[in-house]
Design a protein around this motif. Sequence first.
Motif, mmCIF file in Angstrom:
data_model
loop_
_atom_site.group_PDB
_atom_site.id
_atom_site.type_symbol
_atom_site.label_atom_id
_atom_site.label_comp_id
_atom_site.label_asym_id
_atom_site.label_seq_id
_atom_site.Cartn_x
_atom_site.Cartn_y
_atom_site.Cartn_z
ATOM 1 N N MET A 1 13.086 59.828 9.087
ATOM 2 C CA MET A 1 12.809 58.938 10.208
ATOM 3 C C MET A 1 13.781 59.207 11.348
ATOM 4 N N THR A 2 13.252 59.363 12.548
ATOM 5 C CA THR A 2 14.089 59.641 13.710
ATOM 6 C C THR A 2 14.992 58.459 14.019
ATOM 7 N N GLU A 3 16.290 58.741 14.213
ATOM 8 C CA GLU A 3 17.237 57.683 14.535
ATOM 9 C C GLU A 3 17.193 57.361 16.030
ATOM 10 N N THR A 4 17.691 56.184 16.379
ATOM 11 C CA THR A 4 17.542 55.676 17.744
ATOM 12 C C THR A 4 18.821 55.873 18.559
ATOM 13 N N LEU A 5 18.652 55.809 19.876
ATOM 14 C CA LEU A 5 19.769 56.075 20.776
ATOM 15 C C LEU A 5 19.707 55.146 21.978
ATOM 16 N N THR A 6 20.863 54.613 22.374
ATOM 17 C CA THR A 6 21.008 53.843 23.606
ATOM 18 C C THR A 6 21.888 54.634 24.566
ATOM 19 N N ALA A 7 21.428 54.792 25.804
ATOM 20 C CA ALA A 7 22.200 55.500 26.823
ATOM 21 C C ALA A 7 22.798 54.496 27.792
ATOM 22 N N LEU A 8 24.087 54.658 28.099
ATOM 23 C CA LEU A 8 24.781 53.811 29.059
ATOM 24 C C LEU A 8 25.134 54.621 30.295
ATOM 25 N N ILE A 9 24.800 54.070 31.466
ATOM 26 C CA ILE A 9 25.044 54.739 32.740
ATOM 27 C C ILE A 9 25.767 53.777 33.678
ATOM 28 N N LEU A 10 26.901 54.189 34.215
ATOM 29 C CA LEU A 10 27.607 53.395 35.219
ATOM 30 C C LEU A 10 27.114 53.809 36.606
ATOM 31 N N THR A 11 26.861 52.827 37.473
ATOM 32 C CA THR A 11 26.355 53.161 38.800
ATOM 33 C C THR A 11 27.008 52.328 39.900
ATOM 34 N N PHE A 12 27.092 52.952 41.058
ATOM 35 C CA PHE A 12 27.331 52.281 42.335
ATOM 36 C C PHE A 12 26.786 53.202 43.422
ATOM 37 N N ASN A 13 25.723 52.779 44.046
ATOM 38 C CA ASN A 13 25.066 53.556 45.109
ATOM 39 C C ASN A 13 24.740 54.982 44.655
ATOM 40 N N GLU A 14 23.915 55.058 43.611
ATOM 41 C CA GLU A 14 23.543 56.349 43.025
ATOM 42 C C GLU A 14 22.060 56.651 43.214
ATOM 43 N N GLU A 15 21.477 56.228 44.326
ATOM 44 C CA GLU A 15 20.052 56.447 44.530
ATOM 45 C C GLU A 15 19.680 57.934 44.576
ATOM 46 N N LYS A 16 20.629 58.805 44.908
ATOM 47 C CA LYS A 16 20.360 60.245 44.936
ATOM 48 C C LYS A 16 20.201 60.821 43.531
ATOM 49 N N HIS A 17 20.811 60.164 42.541
ATOM 50 C CA HIS A 17 20.922 60.763 41.219
ATOM 51 C C HIS A 17 20.200 60.027 40.091
ATOM 52 N N ILE A 18 20.027 58.717 40.236
ATOM 53 C CA ILE A 18 19.663 57.916 39.074
ATOM 54 C C ILE A 18 18.300 58.274 38.490
ATOM 55 N N GLU A 19 17.329 58.620 39.326
ATOM 56 C CA GLU A 19 16.011 58.969 38.791
ATOM 57 C C GLU A 19 16.080 60.238 37.950
ATOM 58 N N ARG A 20 16.774 61.251 38.449
ATOM 59 C CA ARG A 20 16.909 62.503 37.704
ATOM 60 C C ARG A 20 17.578 62.261 36.356
ATOM 61 N N CYS A 21 18.611 61.438 36.355
ATOM 62 C CA CYS A 21 19.339 61.133 35.121
ATOM 63 C C CYS A 21 18.441 60.423 34.110
ATOM 64 N N ILE A 22 17.778 59.351 34.533
ATOM 65 C CA ILE A 22 16.957 58.559 33.613
ATOM 66 C C ILE A 22 15.769 59.353 33.109
#
Length: 320
Positions: A1-22
């Motif tokens: 069974m595939t194990e699960t993962l939670t990703a944590l991302i810190l942001t402040f004014n990251e509109e240039k990057h956040i979509e690519r990251c997620i």
Amino acid sequence: MTETLTALILTFNEEKHIERCIRSLDGIAERVCVIDSYSTDRTVEIAKSLGAEIVQNAWHGHAAQFQWGLNTLGICSDWTLRIDADEYLDEELRESMSAWLAAPQSTINGVYLRRQIVFLEQPILHGFFYPLNILRLWRSGEGRMEQRRMDEHVILKSPNTTVLKGGDLVDHNLNDLSWWIAKHNTYATLEMISRVEARHIKEASEEVLTGQAARKRWLKEQVYARLPATLRASFYFAYRYVIGRGFLDGKAGFFFHFLQAYWYRTLVEAKYFELQQRAKTAGLTPYAMLQKEGVFPSENEAAVYREGKMEGKNGETAPS
């Protein structure tokens, strides 16, 4: 069974990057949590539209903010991933992580990922900067964030780690060079403050690092710090650019290695020298000078920060 993962991302004014990251986490992370420091751009809007959970908390530094997230988000997945907003998983790493989650080794509690830095649109592949293995994936509940003002790392309770082969965690910031310079100017101030703090306390760190992080910390504290202050940056640049063959990274690579190894390290030394001069004029130690200027509000708070109790290192609820 595939194990699960939670990703944590810190942001402040990251509109240039956040979509690519997620989007790079799609199919890998069952839960994406964005810890935002009250962005004034479209960061939160974009992250919400991509299905991420948003929590907001005032900024207290990278280490404190990340530990606040670990303490308050109620992570129940098998694994936790730390990823910066300007980073993303390349396709090969996505495949490697999918394979790992499908059949992880039961004895492993931490996984190193290979990071690749892109500077002025050029991957930095030399100068001892690649491959750079960093601990970013760990079994939930096994890791916490080292409480340092700079160069913080994940600390595991009982490290038993491996390196994930195949693919890169790509660090590609899309802001311009002026932004990079301003960021590193701030970093230089933080590093200068950290140096003063460490010399004042005169205690060995209780943290136990592993892998490349441990080797780099040892070289910095036991070799680099013992060189004359006016020669440190020159030796470090030569080490990176000549011995590490940084010249093979081309023109963009020259600018990166020069700015990161020589200019930045020189700036740290210059800021420390400037502080020493101010302190001497005032008849104070460097630590007392920073304390007078409000950087270290009191002896008690400085000790609390050093011990990592601030921001909930030992399970306390961090202030919001």
